[in-house]
Write a protein that holds these residues in place. Structure first.
Motif, mmCIF file in Angstrom:
data_model
loop_
_atom_site.group_PDB
_atom_site.id
_atom_site.type_symbol
_atom_site.label_atom_id
_atom_site.label_comp_id
_atom_site.label_asym_id
_atom_site.label_seq_id
_atom_site.Cartn_x
_atom_site.Cartn_y
_atom_site.Cartn_z
ATOM 1 N N ASN A 76 67.820 16.306 -1.682
ATOM 2 C CA ASN A 76 67.151 17.492 -2.220
ATOM 3 C C ASN A 76 67.735 18.796 -1.688
ATOM 4 O O ASN A 76 67.651 19.828 -2.349
ATOM 5 N N LEU A 100 61.000 12.836 -3.503
ATOM 6 C CA LEU A 100 59.594 12.893 -3.891
ATOM 7 C C LEU A 100 59.207 11.603 -4.596
ATOM 8 O O LEU A 100 58.092 11.114 -4.462
ATOM 9 N N ASP A 101 60.153 11.065 -5.361
ATOM 10 C CA ASP A 101 59.922 9.808 -6.074
ATOM 11 C C ASP A 101 61.267 9.235 -6.468
ATOM 12 O O ASP A 101 62.277 9.945 -6.498
ATOM 13 N N GLN A 113 58.524 20.213 -12.075
ATOM 14 C CA GLN A 113 57.390 20.016 -11.178
ATOM 15 C C GLN A 113 57.008 21.388 -10.641
ATOM 16 O O GLN A 113 57.869 22.130 -10.160
#
Length: 106
Positions: free
Chosen positions: A17, A94-95, A54
């Motif tokens: 990220n 996050l996923d 998001q």
């Protein structure tokens, strides 16, 4: 006679990220963990581009796809969910997107 099998497909990021590249060794380790458990797995070397929102922010990911065909059963489903959750943490995501569907192997 056809057997009942399930294909799991998992998208793994090529960058963390924070923008740093995920070392190729980590992707190889994830693939080999599946091979060690199920005896086989496949990996697509082409990049998959993902776009998602998001909190009003548009994100873009470069991903690779791992997939494995296994006998359809609760144990295999549970193992793959645990694998996804473990790698979500290792890759600081996050996923991780994982899908599965039944297939017929003739």
């Amino acid at each position: 006679m056809a057997s009942r099998w399930r294909r799991f497909e998992l998208l793994l990021p090529l960058r963390f990220n924070d923008g740093r590249d995920v070392p190729a060794e980590l992707i190889a380790e994830a693939l080999l963990e599946i091979v060690d458990h199920f005896g086989a797995a496949s990996y697509e070397t082409q990049k998959v581009e993902g776009h998602w929102r998001q909190g009003g922010i548009l994100y873009r990911d470069d991903l690779v796809r791992l997939f494995v065909d296994v006998p359809d059963g609760a144990r295999n489903r549970a193992w793959m969910k645990e694998f996804r959750d473990r790698w979500k943490g290792r890759l600081k995501q996050l996923d991780l997107w994982m899908v599965s569907h039944r297939i017929e192997v003739e």
